[in-house]
Design an enzyme around this catalytic site. Structure first.
Site, mmCIF file in Angstrom:
data_model
loop_
_atom_site.group_PDB
_atom_site.id
_atom_site.type_symbol
_atom_site.label_atom_id
_atom_site.label_comp_id
_atom_site.label_asym_id
_atom_site.label_seq_id
_atom_site.Cartn_x
_atom_site.Cartn_y
_atom_site.Cartn_z
ATOM 1 N N ASP A 186 0.860 -1.332 -0.122
ATOM 2 C CA ASP A 186 -0.049 0.077 -0.034
ATOM 3 C C ASP A 186 1.002 1.324 0.199
ATOM 4 O O ASP A 186 0.428 2.465 0.401
ATOM 5 C CB ASP A 186 -0.995 0.221 1.347
ATOM 6 C CG ASP A 186 -2.023 -1.037 1.157
ATOM 7 O OD1 ASP A 186 -2.257 -1.560 0.046
ATOM 8 O OD2 ASP A 186 -2.246 -1.649 2.297
ATOM 9 N N GLY A 220 1.652 3.021 -2.491
ATOM 10 C CA GLY A 220 1.187 4.044 -3.592
ATOM 11 C C GLY A 220 1.685 3.568 -4.886
ATOM 12 O O GLY A 220 2.020 4.303 -5.821
ATOM 13 N N LYS A 221 2.084 2.177 -5.091
ATOM 14 C CA LYS A 221 2.408 1.556 -6.067
ATOM 15 C C LYS A 221 1.673 1.776 -7.362
ATOM 16 O O LYS A 221 2.121 2.263 -8.648
ATOM 17 C CB LYS A 221 2.547 0.244 -6.154
ATOM 18 C CG LYS A 221 3.795 -0.258 -4.951
ATOM 19 C CD LYS A 221 3.657 -1.823 -4.760
ATOM 20 C CE LYS A 221 2.581 -2.575 -4.470
ATOM 21 N NZ LYS A 221 2.068 -2.104 -2.886
ATOM 22 N N GLY A 266 -4.546 -4.236 -3.770
ATOM 23 C CA GLY A 266 -5.544 -3.150 -3.957
ATOM 24 C C GLY A 266 -4.817 -1.956 -4.273
ATOM 25 O O GLY A 266 -4.109 -1.417 -3.596
ATOM 26 N N HIS A 267 -5.076 -1.374 -5.710
ATOM 27 C CA HIS A 267 -4.215 -0.174 -6.051
ATOM 28 C C HIS A 267 -5.542 0.726 -6.227
ATOM 29 O O HIS A 267 -6.308 0.631 -7.004
ATOM 30 C CB HIS A 267 -3.371 -0.654 -7.034
ATOM 31 C CG HIS A 267 -2.522 -1.803 -6.963
ATOM 32 N ND1 HIS A 267 -1.819 -2.438 -7.790
ATOM 33 C CD2 HIS A 267 -1.933 -2.334 -5.829
ATOM 34 C CE1 HIS A 267 -0.993 -3.518 -7.321
ATOM 35 N NE2 HIS A 267 -1.049 -3.291 -5.854
ATOM 36 N N GLN A 273 2.046 -6.021 -3.186
ATOM 37 C CA GLN A 273 2.400 -6.031 -1.912
ATOM 38 C C GLN A 273 3.882 -5.297 -1.650
ATOM 39 O O GLN A 273 3.859 -4.492 -2.424
ATOM 40 C CB GLN A 273 2.597 -7.653 -1.552
ATOM 41 C CG GLN A 273 1.472 -8.193 -1.322
ATOM 42 C CD GLN A 273 0.707 -8.937 -2.601
ATOM 43 O OE1 GLN A 273 1.429 -9.509 -3.498
ATOM 44 N NE2 GLN A 273 -0.600 -8.552 -2.816
ATOM 45 N N THR A 295 -8.660 -3.404 -0.506
ATOM 46 C CA THR A 295 -9.204 -4.677 -0.647
ATOM 47 C C THR A 295 -10.137 -5.045 0.316
ATOM 48 O O THR A 295 -11.292 -5.672 0.147
ATOM 49 C CB THR A 295 -8.053 -5.628 -0.907
ATOM 50 O OG1 THR A 295 -7.206 -5.354 -1.884
ATOM 51 C CG2 THR A 295 -8.401 -7.197 -1.086
ATOM 52 N N GLY A 330 -10.963 -3.014 3.391
ATOM 53 C CA GLY A 330 -11.494 -2.133 3.995
ATOM 54 C C GLY A 330 -11.146 -1.949 5.653
ATOM 55 O O GLY A 330 -11.345 -0.915 6.250
ATOM 56 N N ARG A 338 -5.751 0.561 8.364
ATOM 57 C CA ARG A 338 -4.404 0.192 8.455
ATOM 58 C C ARG A 338 -3.357 0.690 9.359
ATOM 59 O O ARG A 338 -3.719 1.791 10.099
ATOM 60 C CB ARG A 338 -3.560 0.846 7.222
ATOM 61 C CG ARG A 338 -4.091 0.371 5.950
ATOM 62 C CD ARG A 338 -3.451 1.169 4.565
ATOM 63 N NE ARG A 338 -4.204 0.549 3.412
ATOM 64 C CZ ARG A 338 -4.041 1.448 2.318
ATOM 65 N NH1 ARG A 338 -3.799 2.300 2.399
ATOM 66 N NH2 ARG A 338 -4.581 0.732 1.097
HETATM 67 P P1 GDP Z 1 -0.701 0.500 -3.504
HETATM 68 O O1 GDP Z 1 -1.184 -0.750 -3.221
HETATM 69 O O2 GDP Z 1 0.687 0.263 -3.183
HETATM 70 O O3 GDP Z 1 -0.895 0.763 -5.162
HETATM 71 O O4 GDP Z 1 -1.346 1.404 -2.504
HETATM 72 P P2 GDP Z 1 -3.009 1.743 -2.344
HETATM 73 O O5 GDP Z 1 -3.520 2.247 -3.521
HETATM 74 O O6 GDP Z 1 -3.564 0.666 -1.646
HETATM 75 O O7 GDP Z 1 -2.677 2.788 -1.063
HETATM 76 C C1 GDP Z 1 -2.255 3.978 -1.459
HETATM 77 C C2 GDP Z 1 -3.409 5.072 -1.227
HETATM 78 O O8 GDP Z 1 -2.713 6.470 -1.165
HETATM 79 C C3 GDP Z 1 -4.431 5.389 -2.505
HETATM 80 O O9 GDP Z 1 -5.499 5.565 -1.770
HETATM 81 C C4 GDP Z 1 -3.728 6.418 -3.262
HETATM 82 O O10 GDP Z 1 -4.761 7.215 -4.303
HETATM 83 C C5 GDP Z 1 -3.055 7.362 -2.146
HETATM 84 N N1 GDP Z 1 -1.897 7.949 -2.583
HETATM 85 C C6 GDP Z 1 -0.927 7.783 -3.487
HETATM 86 N N2 GDP Z 1 -0.074 8.690 -3.550
HETATM 87 C C7 GDP Z 1 -0.592 9.673 -2.541
HETATM 88 C C8 GDP Z 1 0.190 10.827 -2.047
HETATM 89 O O11 GDP Z 1 1.257 11.263 -2.379
HETATM 90 N N3 GDP Z 1 -0.779 11.789 -1.192
HETATM 91 C C9 GDP Z 1 -1.981 11.162 -0.834
HETATM 92 N N4 GDP Z 1 -2.580 12.120 -0.006
HETATM 93 N N5 GDP Z 1 -2.396 10.227 -1.260
HETATM 94 C C10 GDP Z 1 -1.652 9.246 -2.137
HETATM 95 P P1 IMO Z 2 -0.931 -4.022 -2.199
HETATM 96 O O1 IMO Z 2 -0.453 -4.567 -3.709
HETATM 97 C C1 IMO Z 2 -0.996 -4.577 2.068
HETATM 98 C C2 IMO Z 2 -1.075 -8.895 3.587
HETATM 99 C C3 IMO Z 2 -2.295 -8.928 4.410
HETATM 100 C C4 IMO Z 2 -1.703 -10.186 5.303
HETATM 101 C C5 IMO Z 2 -0.521 -10.542 4.277
HETATM 102 C C6 IMO Z 2 -0.810 -12.054 3.712
HETATM 103 O O2 IMO Z 2 -2.373 -3.384 -2.145
HETATM 104 O O3 IMO Z 2 0.292 -3.399 -1.737
HETATM 105 P P2 IMO Z 2 -2.481 -12.786 1.896
HETATM 106 O O4 IMO Z 2 -3.978 -12.521 1.749
HETATM 107 O O5 IMO Z 2 -1.380 -12.163 0.834
HETATM 108 O O6 IMO Z 2 -1.940 -14.185 2.031
HETATM 109 O O7 IMO Z 2 -2.135 -12.046 2.973
HETATM 110 O O8 IMO Z 2 -0.192 -9.932 3.492
HETATM 111 N N1 IMO Z 2 -1.204 -8.142 2.130
HETATM 112 C C7 IMO Z 2 -1.152 -6.771 1.914
HETATM 113 N N2 IMO Z 2 -0.943 -5.858 2.765
HETATM 114 N N3 IMO Z 2 -1.176 -4.495 0.706
HETATM 115 C C8 IMO Z 2 -1.198 -5.567 -0.014
HETATM 116 O O9 IMO Z 2 -1.358 -5.454 -1.460
HETATM 117 C C9 IMO Z 2 -1.282 -6.915 0.579
HETATM 118 N N4 IMO Z 2 -1.450 -8.178 0.058
HETATM 119 C C10 IMO Z 2 -1.348 -8.999 1.194
HETATM 120 O O10 IMO Z 2 -2.694 -8.137 4.888
HETATM 121 O O11 IMO Z 2 -1.008 -9.638 6.469
HETATM 122 MG MG MG Z 3 -2.955 -1.383 -1.747
#
Ligand code: GDP
Ligand code: IMO
Ligand code: MG
Length: 429
Positions: A13, A15-16, A40-41, A223, A299, A301, A304
């Site tokens: 999470d 911000g990938k 979840g991105h 991840q 993913t 809810g 974090r």
């Molecule tokens: P990922 O799984 O690494 O793609 O990250 P997620 O999408 O799960 O979580 C990152 C969250 O931060 C998302 O809701 C993005 O829209 C948000 N986000 C990403 N970069 C920034 C930033 O620089 N500032 C803020 N405020 N939100 C950001």
């Molecule tokens: P993104 O790509 C954050 C965590 C789960 C759990 C552990 C194992 O959005 O960054 P799993 O279902 O993979 O067997 O769960 O890994 N986890 C994540 N945490 N971001 C993710 O993906 C994750 N994918 C799995 O919360 O601790």
């Molecule tokens: Mg994510």
């Protein structure tokens, strides 16, 4: 020829999705190489928000080819739903390819993920219950179903029957659950196969041909480093390899083809699920970061867990993935804090450690050693040049560069594509 791997440098999470979407503009192809719909991105482009789980975050550019590589575990129903979700939002998905060798998440994988978590009781991992672990288990046990099997009833039927024998014993005898019925699942998955058939290909060859043609490929990790099966906080990890090396295995591309590795890290740290987290803030500051950063899982809810930036972990991520550039996200979220802290080492008993410990028993005992820097109060969301950031925010980023010995090439100050400060080129011309 240019190949760039983008990875999460923390616990996911980071911000990938946003950074992939940003860099995809300069790429011709975007490839997912591991994980599944545990990811979840959230991507915000042209003022619209998109939530992606399986499809690479380059999909918002209609002219870019997106690839789901062999290292990904594919839940076909989820993939078809995601395609429909994008189509409803007028996103063209015609250039999506799927590796014929990717593994398929079956209903028994999802069931077993939930049952195994329940059985773990207090020592649960906190998985996303999407069947990821059980699917990778079957891959390693050499009994997995591959995407190619769904296209060929002669291959699929005996493989699925063998799995059913074993899984139904597990479900009924070990977990006291109901057995699954073969025929409806067999037919359902053959249908998915027919729907996905036009997308299925030899993705390693497609990637190689793209690179040979002098085009640019971005490999998008899901991840993060600390969730890596070998290098993460085992057993509180996922079952794949999010580190840069995972791209070689999960996409079928040799390490000599990779030019750069971008490590994405938040300006602080978050973690979802169970497991050790030395810089976790269980106080008001943690609450403030969670609220301001909207730190709730895309993913599941789930809230974090939030904490300060951990430079020991960042340096470890540099080591195991060979990170050449950092993208630091969510710097805007730290606005308004009087002081910001960076963990520079761990106190474990009488010792201070500067390297991430091999032993998880030791890691669980680690207390952070902090360095404190002055904060800033200005809103950063409309800043587009590094020099226009408040001096304390600039100094914070510069300190991260010193501690990690890696340049911070991108800084994100908001979720949108354009809220990105660029300090150098990632893709060579
Ligand atoms: P990922 O799984 O690494 O793609 O990250 P997620 O999408 O799960 O979580 C990152 C969250 O931060 C998302 O809701 C993005 O829209 C948000 N986000 C990403 N970069 C920034 C930033 O620089 N500032 C803020 N405020 N939100 C950001
Ligand atoms: P993104 O790509 C954050 C965590 C789960 C759990 C552990 C194992 O959005 O960054 P799993 O279902 O993979 O067997 O769960 O890994 N986890 C994540 N945490 N971001 C993710 O993906 C994750 N994918 C799995 O919360 O601790
Ligand atoms: Mg994510």
């Amino acid at each position: 020829m240019a190949a760039v791997v983008l990875i999460g440098a923390q616990w996911g999470d980071e911000g990938k999705g946003k950074i992939t979407d940003f860099l995809a503009e300069s790429a011709d192809m975007v490839v997912r190489y591991q994980g599944g719909n545990n990811a979840g991105h959230t991507v915000v482009a042209h003022g619209r928000e998109f939530k992606l789980h399986l499809i690479p975050s380059g999909i918002l550019y209609p002219e870019k080819t997106c690839v789901i590589g062999n290292g990904v575990v594919v839940d076909p129903a989820v993939l078809l739903e995601e395609l429909a979700y994008l189509t409803e939002r007028q996103v063209e998905t015609g250039k999506l390819l799927i590796s014929s060798n990717a593994q398929v998440i079956m209903p028994y994988h999802r069931l077993l993920d939930g049952l195994e978590e329940e059985a773990r009781g207090e020592s649960k991992i906190g998985t996303t219950k999407r069947g990821i672990g059980p699917c990778y288990m079957d891959k390693a046990a050499r009994i997995g179903i591959r995407v190619s099997d769904l296209l060929d009833p002669e291959e699929f039927e005996p493989k699925l029957r063998r799995n059913f024998q074993e899984k139904n014993i597990l479900l009924t005898k070990v977990f006291n659950a109901k057995p699954l019925e073969f025929q409806p699942i067999y037919e359902e998955y053959l249908k998915y196969g027919e729907q996905l058939r036009p997308l299925v290909t030899d993705s390693s060859l497609a990637i190689s041909q793209t690179l040979q043609a002098g085009q640019k490929v971005l490999f998008e990790g899901a991840q993060g480093t600390l969730l890596d099966l070998d290098h993460g906080t085992y057993p509180y990890v996922t079952s794949s390899h999010p580190i840069a090396g995972g791209a070689c295995v999960g996409a079928g591309v040799g390490p000599t083809r990779i030019n750069r590795v971008v490590g994405v890290a938040k300006a602080y740290t978050t973690r979802v699920g169970e497991g050790p987290f030395p810089t976790e803030l269980l106080d008001e500051t943690g609450e403030q970061i969670r609220a301001k950063g909207h730190e709730f899982g895309t993913t599941t809810g789930r809230a974090r867990r939030c904490g300060w930036f951990d430079a020991v972990i960042a340096r470890y991520a540099v080591r195991v993935s060979g990170i050449s550039d950092f993208a630091i996200t969510k710097l805007d979220v730290l606005t308004g804090l009087e002081h910001v802290k960076i963990c520079v080492g761990y106190r474990a008993g009488d010792e201070v450690l500067y390297e991430f410990p091999q032993s998880q028993k030791l890691f669980r005992k680690c207390e952070p050693v902090y360095e404190e820097l002055p904060g800033w109060s200005e809103d950063l969301s409309s800043v587009r040049r590094f020099e226009d950031l408040p001096i304390n925010a600039q100094n914070y980023i510069k300190r991260l560069e010193q501690l990690t010995e890696v340049p911070v090439t991108l800084v994100a100050v908001g979720p949108s594509r354009e809220q990105t400060i660029v300090r150098g080129k990632i893709f060579e011309d």
